[in-house]
Structures are given as C-alpha cells and as structure tokens.
Write an enzyme that holds these catalytic residues in place. Sequence first.
Site, mmCIF file in Angstrom:
data_model
loop_
_atom_site.group_PDB
_atom_site.id
_atom_site.type_symbol
_atom_site.label_atom_id
_atom_site.label_comp_id
_atom_site.label_asym_id
_atom_site.label_seq_id
_atom_site.Cartn_x
_atom_site.Cartn_y
_atom_site.Cartn_z
ATOM 1 N N LYS A 152 -0.949 3.368 13.126
ATOM 2 C CA LYS A 152 -0.420 4.323 11.755
ATOM 3 C C LYS A 152 -0.907 5.103 11.590
ATOM 4 O O LYS A 152 -2.064 5.519 12.154
ATOM 5 C CB LYS A 152 -1.099 2.743 10.935
ATOM 6 C CG LYS A 152 -0.141 1.532 11.331
ATOM 7 C CD LYS A 152 -0.043 0.535 10.065
ATOM 8 C CE LYS A 152 -1.068 -0.107 10.423
ATOM 9 N NZ LYS A 152 -1.336 -1.813 8.551
ATOM 10 N N GLU B 240 -5.858 9.550 5.850
ATOM 11 C CA GLU B 240 -6.394 10.076 4.664
ATOM 12 C C GLU B 240 -6.624 8.220 4.519
ATOM 13 O O GLU B 240 -7.542 8.584 3.977
ATOM 14 C CB GLU B 240 -4.670 10.491 4.001
ATOM 15 C CG GLU B 240 -5.069 11.917 4.414
ATOM 16 C CD GLU B 240 -4.106 12.209 4.019
ATOM 17 O OE1 GLU B 240 -3.636 12.842 2.607
ATOM 18 O OE2 GLU B 240 -2.831 12.609 4.850
HETATM 19 MO MO1 MOS Z 1 -2.887 15.827 4.012
HETATM 20 S S1 MOS Z 1 -3.207 15.825 2.563
HETATM 21 O O1 MOS Z 1 -1.065 15.350 3.500
HETATM 22 O O2 MOS Z 1 -2.884 17.510 5.216
#
Ligand code: MOS
Length: 751
Positions: A714, A718
């Site tokens: 996954k 982020e």
């Molecule tokens: Mo990321 S903020 O989707 O590069």
Amino acid sequence: MNVSRRKFLAGTAAVTTAATAAVVATPHDGDAASGPPPSRRVDAREKVTGDLRYASDRLLPGTAHAVYAVATIGKGRLLEVNTKAAEAAPGVRLVLTRVDVKPPGFLQGGGHAFQSLQPLTSDRIAYRGQHIALVVADSLHAATEAAALITARYEAEPIAVEIDAPGAQKVRQSDVLPTAHDVVAGNAPSAFAAAPVKIDHEYESPQSHPVPMELIASVVQWDGDDLTIYEGTQNASAVQNGLALQLGISPERIEVLSPSVGGAFGQKNSLQTHLAPVAVAARRLGRPIKVVVPRTQTFHNASFRPASHHRIRLGADRSGRMLAAMHDVDQQTSRHDYFPAVYTELTSRLYGITNYGSQQNLVRTDVQTPGFMRAPYESPGTFAFESAVDELSYALGKDPVALRLANDTAVDPISGHPFSSRYLADTLRRGSRKFGWSERSAAPGSMRGRDGSLIGWGVAAGAYKAATAPATARLRLIPAGRTYHATIWVDGHEMGQGIRSAVARLVAEDLQLRLEHIEVGVGDTRGVPPQHLTAGSWGTATALPAVYAALKELRKKLGLGAKGPVPSGRGETIVLARSRAPGQPEAIHDRAAQGLPAGAGPEYPEFTAFSFVSHFVEVRVEPTTRRIRVPRVVSTVDCGKVASPRTAESQVRGGVIWGIGAALRERSEVDERFGGFANPTLEEYVVPVNADIGRIDVGLIDKPDFNLNPVGVKGLGEVVMVGVAAAVANAVFHATGRRVRHLPIRLEDVL
Ligand code: MOS
C-alpha cells in the site's frame, strides 16, 4: 523523434553509457548471492558523496542563465515594465516581458500545470511575487544583477490574502466543482442532535510551504526542433505534454529527464510556470539555458499548502460508541483556480461512524494556486478530527486509545465495502505497548519530570488512501559472466523516497541477483513512457506491480518456474509489461500517456484501501519559559508489505519530523498591506532542526495486502505524517490542560 536516444534505450547501445536517469548500485556491501537482499538505499553512496546528479547539475557547453524579476504589488494591472537598464547591463543577452505561449491548464482542471495562470502572457498581476520579466545573461551573477534593475509601474487593487481577510470570497465547493461531492452517509444531523455526549469545536491550520532542499530548476536545451528538459519533477509526462501544448509543438519533440529529485512533496507534481518562457528564450538565443527559481520566488511561483478551517461535531453514547460525525471545511484557493478540498475522504473512514455529514467550501484569495503538500488534506484534517476525538475522550472519561479501539471497523462506513486490509488497531496496540501508555495518569497536568517540566502524553490515529496508477515496465536481462545484469525501466520518479531501492530489491529477490547487478531507470521520458505523476503515495504501489508483471513475463519467455535464479547460458532478453489499478480500464494508459493524472483509490470496485498509522507522542513543557519539546515519538504503520525496510523507516522519520514542524513551527506569514508571503526564506520560515527532534521509534506492521496488488504494498510516504500534529496537540493538552485548536502551537498559546 530523438531516434538515437530511443535506440540506446531499446538496448542496442552499451548500458554503461552515462544514463542520467539510472543509478548503478556500487558493489560495496556484502550481498549474499541468494535469499532476500539486505535492505539498503541503492543510491546512498552517491547521495552522501555528492555524486548524485540533480537536474540543474547539468552543465551544458554555452549555457546561459536566466533570472526572473517579480511583481511588487499584491494584485492589479501591469502598466509598464522598464527593462532599459537591464538590457544595457553587462553580459545580458535577452530580456522578455511577454511570451506568446498558450495557457498551461490547471492540473486539477484537465491541464498539466500547478495553476492555470501563465505569467508573462498578460498585464494581470494576481499575486505579489508573480514573474513579470525574464532576464537571460552569460552568467548567473549578470542575470541576477540585471533582474534587480527592472522596474515596473502598476495599477494596484485591494487584496485579500488570508482565508479570513475581508474581501476573500467563499463559495460552496459542490457549486463550482460538480464532481467534488461532500461525503454523506446516514443522517448525521439527527444522530448528532440525539447523542448524549457531544463535541463541537473549530480548528485552524495555516497556509504553509514545502521547502525541499533542491530548488525548482530546469536546464533547457534545443537541438534543432527537439527540446530536452532537465528538471527535478514528480511528473515528467505532464512537463512533456503540457509544455508541448504551450509551445504548440508535438510532445514527441520533447524529452524530460528528472534523474533524482531533492525533495518534491507535491510542489513538483506538475508543469511549472517558469518553464515555457525559458524554452522560448532558449530557442531564440540558440543556447541552453539554466534557470533556478530562488527560494523566495518558490514561495510565490509554486504551490503551497492552503489554510483550512474545520468545524468538527462528534456525537457519542455514554459507552463511547461514536454515533455521528460532521466535518465542515473552509479551504483557501486562488482567484483563478479552484484547488479542490478533499478533507472528508479520510475523516469519514477513520472510524466506523455510520452517520457522517460534511460541507466543504473554497475561499478565493489573492495568491498563486495552492496545491498538494505531503498529506495535503489528511494532515490538517486529522489535526482537527483527532483533536476532537481526544476532546471526546475527556468528555467521556475514557482512555483515548480504548476509545479509538472501540470505534474501529472492518467495513468502510461510507461505501459498505470491506477495507482491503486494515491493521489500525494493531498499530494502536503495538504502539501503546512500546510507548508504555499504561503508565499514563489521565488527568491533565498530572505528570511531571524531575526538572519540574510538565509531561504530556498524546495519541492520534491516521490514514491515507492506498492509491494506484497505471504503469509500464521494461526489463532487460543481459548475461554477465556466470550471472546476469538486469536493467529495469519503470514509470516512477525518485524524489528521495527510495523508489529505486524498492524496485531493485524486488528484482534482486525474484531473480536472485545482487543489487549491484541491477540498474533502475525512472523519471525519464526516454525510458518507458509515460512517466506519469508520482504522488498521492502511489509510487511504490504503482511501480512494483508493473515490475512484478515484467518479472513474470521474463520467466514465461525463458520458460522458467515461478521461483529460483535464471540458469546461466541464457541470451539477452527484453520484456515489456503493464499494470493498472483494480477496476481501471485499459484506456487509462492513454490518459497517463497524455500526462494527465490517472490514479485510482481509495474506493475500488470491491473494497476501500487505506494505509494506517498511529502516533504516540511525549511532550515536555518547561514550567517557566513554556518551551515545548518532543523527546520521543512511537509511530507504527500499516502500509501493507514493506517493500524496502531501510527507506521505509526513513520515510516514517521524515513524516514524523514534518508533523512536529506542522504542530510547533510552520506558518507562512502574511501582511495584508503588501500581499504575498512575508517569510520566504529558510531563516524565517521555521522548520524543525536536529536539536528539536528526539527519539522516533518506528514500527512497521508489514502485512501484505494482496487485494490491492500482487506485491501486497500500500502507500507509505504520506500516511506517516497524518495524525502527528494532532498527537502533539493532544499531548500539549495532557501536559498543560490547554486545548490549542490552531497550528502551529507556540509559546504564547501555553503561557
Ligand atoms: Mo504528494 S503531496 O501527492 O506529492
């Protein structure tokens, strides 16, 4: 078409030719010839020795240097640009104030660029710091000096820069972006009204800027009608296709090389508006041009995290079961584009709350268009939501970990589909054990250090969509003595997150090759096109399935079994394979080929996919100065299978550090008299430094998610930041009894 380059990449030239996009692992470790390879960053040596080449390290013979001059009003009309002094300055070759290029189109509106506005194409000034003239000179010094000589006359207009400034215009998102639905399930207003325990508060997250170490920069070179762009980007195909549209030429004429990016974080996710005028200038001068957008200009000529205001309403029964949630958002955008607000996609899935309501609004302000910055919605969204969950725990007199565990769910309450995999509860249990959470005394202000400092322990959960995009991989196996050399080109960009390491490891493990015999090429349109956007944490979950498919294809072509090394004596073999997200039609590859975003998730036909995380944070607040420090964090992540343990751990640390920055440091300051952002330097835009960071204990659940893809990965990049700011704020409350509902939390908030 650049025939010679294509030929090289098709495999007829020696692989040892300097391929800018490829990093050859150096044989300095003790890899075993079989079994899982040790986890390491394949470009680590190049990075620490300074050998790694970034785009603007390209020094082509005869290169000229470009510097932009910028607008010094907050908004209005450009009446006249005076370029005389600049043109007369020594070494200056060209000054441009207007270029005849088409608008680039906004990435979130069917285009390729971070905003629809292209400077130097009209007399409109939309924000302070907008580019108004381009100076090209023989040296960087000459260009910089000449750009400073440019003056302009304007007709200024009143401005509203901040989200709550008078003159900022609020619109309901669903009115202006018909596809941006507000997430609604059940009947939240009536369930909230009937709930015996209620929380209703507002939370604020400021505008802030990513400050990647590598500045936004390009080297632009024409060769006849062919154009080569060297630029650190997350989206070589958008640069290629978008610039082609702007210049009115075929994308086939343009190649984009993004060999290694020194941090991107969403700011380098699309065509930049500095590029087209430089391409025009390079053609006119017949010389390559290098442009590096200085830090102060990146604060105004590239995307940033918009300010957002959140109202969270939570209703629960006395046992702590959450009955209703409502999450309303106002998010800043520019006047010329609607940057969508997608905060509730996550907060509606964090727990099993069946009555959920939301309304998201956009607030038009006089800035460049904001955009994606690491965990763009999820970091501010969970600061609000997970602060509210903490407030609920105190209202109920229930432990915040127990409250979260009691509201866990295996089913997505919005779609009714199962999660592809969900180990949030495991992260909470493992994290609380490691942290020693059971030693916590619940009352705020009840824990003290030996030096008298107030100790606070806070927790928050987080998640981030497990997105996937279409990809192509080309694998070439070349005999090399008794072993083989493998070259793998795949759709993806190396922004420092470690995609090359993850790809190399998969190939090494499958073919039982040593890492130094594997060469990985990404971010180069000459390799395997398209080089679709690498963002939204879908890089690994996009590249690895394509690499996996190529490995399968290779085994098939060579008539090999599912496992084991390639027997010696086979000839050179090349295979090509493609992959796409579950449920995506074949035609999605065409969309990617146009340089347009083609990602999928979190909702797939049969399941909903997220990565999950929990953070346990200790803060210490000095009793007199009220300085807040974060001596330790325990973060535990469910990102499916861990593709590359070394770089994964590094990703977690980076995300946690940024979360601490968001919690305690970062804010782009605005002075409404002038417009723009007032602290656009690393001196004044405060980020955490080494001394601000204590122990970060990283835990990886490492359970493969084979529903999402055959490799079981996954996303990771982020999710690791999501919830950190909330955990810090919750710890500050536990230490001081002060509930701070805005970021960043500074000394004056806890005095
Ligand atoms: Mo990321 S903020 O989707 O590069």
